[in-house]
Design a protein around this motif. Structure first.
Motif, mmCIF file in Angstrom:
data_model
loop_
_atom_site.group_PDB
_atom_site.id
_atom_site.type_symbol
_atom_site.label_atom_id
_atom_site.label_comp_id
_atom_site.label_asym_id
_atom_site.label_seq_id
_atom_site.Cartn_x
_atom_site.Cartn_y
_atom_site.Cartn_z
ATOM 1 N N ALA A 33 -57.224 4.420 -61.913
ATOM 2 C CA ALA A 33 -55.957 3.732 -61.629
ATOM 3 C C ALA A 33 -55.996 2.840 -60.416
ATOM 4 N N PRO A 34 -57.027 1.974 -60.217
ATOM 5 C CA PRO A 34 -56.984 1.029 -59.104
ATOM 6 C C PRO A 34 -55.987 -0.067 -59.413
ATOM 7 N N VAL A 35 -55.549 -0.731 -58.390
ATOM 8 C CA VAL A 35 -54.627 -1.844 -58.583
ATOM 9 C C VAL A 35 -55.274 -3.086 -58.026
ATOM 10 N N GLN A 36 -55.384 -4.122 -58.840
ATOM 11 C CA GLN A 36 -55.938 -5.355 -58.325
ATOM 12 C C GLN A 36 -55.066 -6.507 -58.793
ATOM 13 N N GLY A 37 -55.072 -7.566 -57.994
ATOM 14 C CA GLY A 37 -54.266 -8.716 -58.372
ATOM 15 C C GLY A 37 -54.322 -9.749 -57.292
ATOM 16 N N VAL A 173 -55.167 -15.765 -52.448
ATOM 17 C CA VAL A 173 -55.676 -14.545 -51.789
ATOM 18 C C VAL A 173 -55.604 -13.417 -52.805
ATOM 19 N N GLU A 174 -56.722 -12.767 -53.031
ATOM 20 C CA GLU A 174 -56.755 -11.674 -53.996
ATOM 21 C C GLU A 174 -56.741 -10.331 -53.253
ATOM 22 N N VAL A 175 -55.899 -9.422 -53.739
ATOM 23 C CA VAL A 175 -55.776 -8.082 -53.134
ATOM 24 C C VAL A 175 -56.104 -7.037 -54.193
ATOM 25 N N PHE A 176 -56.899 -6.072 -53.810
ATOM 26 C CA PHE A 176 -57.264 -4.989 -54.717
ATOM 27 C C PHE A 176 -57.060 -3.655 -53.985
ATOM 28 N N VAL A 177 -56.380 -2.707 -54.631
ATOM 29 C CA VAL A 177 -56.103 -1.391 -54.042
ATOM 30 C C VAL A 177 -56.674 -0.304 -54.937
ATOM 31 N N ASP A 178 -57.485 0.558 -54.387
ATOM 32 C CA ASP A 178 -58.097 1.647 -55.146
ATOM 33 C C ASP A 178 -57.785 2.968 -54.428
ATOM 34 N N PRO A 179 -56.775 3.716 -54.877
ATOM 35 C CA PRO A 179 -56.411 4.970 -54.205
ATOM 36 C C PRO A 179 -57.339 6.115 -54.577
ATOM 37 N N GLY A 180 -57.489 7.060 -53.684
ATOM 38 C CA GLY A 180 -58.310 8.238 -53.943
ATOM 39 C C GLY A 180 -57.707 9.120 -55.015
ATOM 40 N N GLY A 189 -44.247 2.356 -59.601
ATOM 41 C CA GLY A 189 -44.335 0.940 -59.259
ATOM 42 C C GLY A 189 -44.628 0.666 -57.804
ATOM 43 N N SER A 190 -44.925 1.712 -57.030
ATOM 44 C CA SER A 190 -45.177 1.504 -55.603
ATOM 45 C C SER A 190 -46.419 0.666 -55.357
ATOM 46 N N GLN A 191 -47.437 0.799 -56.219
ATOM 47 C CA GLN A 191 -48.673 0.062 -55.992
ATOM 48 C C GLN A 191 -48.464 -1.452 -56.149
ATOM 49 N N ASP A 192 -47.523 -1.818 -57.026
ATOM 50 C CA ASP A 192 -47.238 -3.248 -57.171
ATOM 51 C C ASP A 192 -46.664 -3.834 -55.886
ATOM 52 N N LYS A 193 -45.921 -2.996 -55.165
ATOM 53 C CA LYS A 193 -45.337 -3.455 -53.908
ATOM 54 C C LYS A 193 -46.432 -3.808 -52.890
ATOM 55 N N ILE A 194 -47.547 -3.075 -52.965
ATOM 56 C CA ILE A 194 -48.647 -3.356 -52.043
ATOM 57 C C ILE A 194 -49.205 -4.751 -52.299
ATOM 58 N N LEU A 195 -49.358 -5.086 -53.586
ATOM 59 C CA LEU A 195 -49.917 -6.389 -53.942
ATOM 60 C C LEU A 195 -48.994 -7.529 -53.519
ATOM 61 N N GLU A 196 -47.701 -7.262 -53.515
ATOM 62 C CA GLU A 196 -46.728 -8.298 -53.166
ATOM 63 C C GLU A 196 -46.410 -8.336 -51.674
ATOM 64 N N ALA A 197 -46.902 -7.320 -50.925
ATOM 65 C CA ALA A 197 -46.466 -7.148 -49.535
ATOM 66 C C ALA A 197 -46.734 -8.375 -48.665
ATOM 67 N N GLY A 198 -47.913 -8.938 -48.766
ATOM 68 C CA GLY A 198 -48.262 -10.051 -47.878
ATOM 69 C C GLY A 198 -48.149 -11.417 -48.497
ATOM 70 N N LYS A 199 -47.477 -11.528 -49.634
ATOM 71 C CA LYS A 199 -47.433 -12.776 -50.387
ATOM 72 C C LYS A 199 -46.914 -13.949 -49.562
ATOM 73 N N ALA A 200 -45.757 -13.751 -48.920
ATOM 74 C CA ALA A 200 -45.150 -14.854 -48.167
ATOM 75 C C ALA A 200 -46.052 -15.301 -47.031
ATOM 76 N N ASP A 201 -46.677 -14.355 -46.330
ATOM 77 C CA ASP A 201 -47.558 -14.712 -45.212
ATOM 78 C C ASP A 201 -48.819 -15.405 -45.702
ATOM 79 N N PHE A 202 -49.354 -14.924 -46.818
ATOM 80 C CA PHE A 202 -50.557 -15.563 -47.353
ATOM 81 C C PHE A 202 -50.253 -17.010 -47.787
ATOM 82 N N GLU A 203 -49.100 -17.208 -48.407
ATOM 83 C CA GLU A 203 -48.739 -18.557 -48.835
ATOM 84 C C GLU A 203 -48.589 -19.495 -47.642
ATOM 85 N N ALA A 204 -48.154 -18.921 -46.510
ATOM 86 C CA ALA A 204 -47.989 -19.726 -45.301
ATOM 87 C C ALA A 204 -49.298 -19.892 -44.546
ATOM 88 N N GLY A 205 -50.366 -19.285 -45.064
ATOM 89 C CA GLY A 205 -51.666 -19.395 -44.405
ATOM 90 C C GLY A 205 -51.846 -18.422 -43.247
#
Length: 500
Positions: A33-37, A173-180, A189-205
């Protein structure tokens, strides 16, 4: 405290033959169940495994080199691994400062790797797998070779995060999360929040804030159970605390019971002491006063006078204080100090009563006085018998004091016979004081000889009979008066004030 290192990244090459042979075991798609995106768009790339080989030997080989970042900063449970390619695009210290507090509240350890395109890795997922397989952390599960495909490669209590920065500012920017294995979402749906967490900052560079947001989101949306060892230590600590409380409570209760028992015992003893005090006071009131003329230089006369003085003081003191120290009706009992005071009063009055009775009998009717005189004389004879037994012991004949002892045995026996005749003639008060003084002086001589004999025997290592030695030491003067020894009683009151 944050630890930084800038060692060279580990270098590996992709070996196609090995990849084909072991693809089933180490395929990226087998992660539990890793999360990547991507921040802007999900990535569905199929990542290939990474395998170590020898370092490249030529510039052409370097084209196939894969760089795996080593841990460059670590604080508490947070490990940050950044490649040289990405190191200038982020502020590692700022990331550590931003996530410090959040990580402290997380049970899991977080391994976050950052790399930048272009490289030979196929996305953030392969970056995570490379850090697990060949990095310098302990995040890889111990049984990854046997169970990695079905249970995942990340060890229990770890969260592995990969961030792949784009080659250009307008890239994704690609983010991948692999929990133990034992790490769970705080809610669906908490893992999806991780992928979206830094979206605005990444878009701003702003990669630094974006990575910080991803790391903090991982701590908030994924939760690992408390480490078993820590949990056990807490459980045992709580149990130890409970046991300590119970033991403390038990000890306090036991101490309380002991104190209550001691208080009850003191109260009963105090009642007996008060009863004894009243009996002795009543006896002192009944015994007629005896007047002895104070004769200068006559210790016995002075002592007999002192006994009468203390008798009058005791009666006057207790007549003016009639309140009992023992109040059994209130149930409060008495203190240790009060109990000790009562005991001392009881002992003193008992001895004073004995002394008053002795003083009275020495100049009273013949029927009572002869008995007291005989008690003094027989006590002295008992001491002479102890010396006779001592001289009969092995080795006693070699002592220097033996001639004096033998002489005293004879002279004292004759003197006691004479004193006995004087006592039978019913002496007057003055004669009684003189007779008592003669007996007292003779007793002092006997005590001196006995003490000297014991001292010489000890110095010469003469082994006298143990029981005999004990009897001789008991015969000698001591701080405690012996009621069956009249001279011992008189000595106590002479020490108290008669000599003044």
């Amino acid at each position: 405290m944050t630890r930084f290192s800038r060692g060279r990244p580990l270098r590996y090459t992709v070996l196609l033959a090995s990849a084909v042979a072991m693809a089933g075991t180490l395929g990226i798609g087998a992660v539990s169940a890793p999360v990547q995106g991507a921040v802007w768009a999900a990535s569905t790339d199929s990542s290939e495994p990474v395998y170590p080989s020898s370092s490249p030997s030529s510039e052409s080989d370097d084209k196939d080199t894969i760089l795996i970042p080593s841990v460059t900063a670590q604080e508490g449970k947070f490990y940050l691994a950044v490649t040289d390619a990405a190191i200038d695009d982020i502020d590692s210290q700022k990331i550590m400062d931003a996530v410090r507090e959040a990580v402290d509240g997380q049970n899991a350890k977080i391994l976050l790797g950052v790399d930048k395109k272009p490289n030979n890795l196929k996305g953030a997922s392969q970056l995570v797998r490379g850090m697990l397989m060949f990095g310098d952390s302990d995040a890889l599960s111990d049984d990854w070779l046997e169970n990695g495909k079905t249970k995942g490669y990340v060890g229990e209590g770890w969260i592995a995060v990969g961030v792949m920065l784009p080659e250009s500012a307008d890239g994704e920017v690609e983010v991948f999360v692999d929990p133990g294995r034992n790490v769970r979402e705080t809610e669906p749906g908490s893992q999806d929040k991780i992928l979206e967490a830094g979206k605005a900052d990444f878009e701003a560079g702003d990669y630094t804030d974006g990575i910080s947001a991803v790391a903090m989101s991982a701590t908030e949306n994924l939760r690992a159970p408390l480490d078993q060892k820590i949990a056990l230590s807490i459980v045992f600590g709580v149990l130890a605390l409970i046991v300590a409380v119970l033991v403390s409570f038990g000890l306090r209760k036991k101490r309380r019971n002991l104190l209550q028992a001691a208080a009850q015992k003191r109260t009963k003893q105090a009642e007996r002491w008060e009863s004894s005090i009243q009996q002795d006071l009543n006896a002192l009131r009944r015994i007629p006063a005896t007047r002895f003329d104070v004769q200068p230089g006559n210790r016995s006369a002075l002592t007999l006078h002192e006994i009468q003085v203390q008798r009058e003081q005791a009666l006057a003191s207790h007549d003016s204080h009639t309140t009992s120290l023992v109040d059994t009706s209130a149930g409060a009992g008495i203190s240790e100090a009060q109990a000790q005071q009562l005991e001392q009063q009881s002992e003193h009055l008992s001895l004073l009563r004995r002394a008053v009775e002795l003083a009275r009998s020495l100049q009273g009717p013949a029927s009572s006085s002869v008995k007291s005189w005989n008690q003094i004389i027989e006590q002295h004879r008992g001491g002479l018998e102890l010396l006779v037994r001592f001289l009969d012991g092995d080795g006693a004949a070699q002592l220097d004091i033996v001639p004096q002892v033998r002489t005293a045995i004879v002279t004292h026996t004759d003197a006691l016979d004479q004193f006995h005749e004087r006592a039978k003639s019913k002496p007057t008060v003055q004669q009684a004081a003189e007779l008592l003084e003669d007996l007292w002086v003779l007793r002092d001589e006997l005590d001196s000889l006995m003490d000297g004999a014991l001292a010489q025997a000890e110095a010469a290592q003469v082994k006298a009979e143990a029981k005999l030695v004990e009897q001789m030491r008991s015969f000698l003067p001591s701080s405690a008066a012996k009621t069956n020894d009249p001279i011992s009683v008189l000595r106590t009151f002479w020490q108290d004030g008669g000599k003044h």
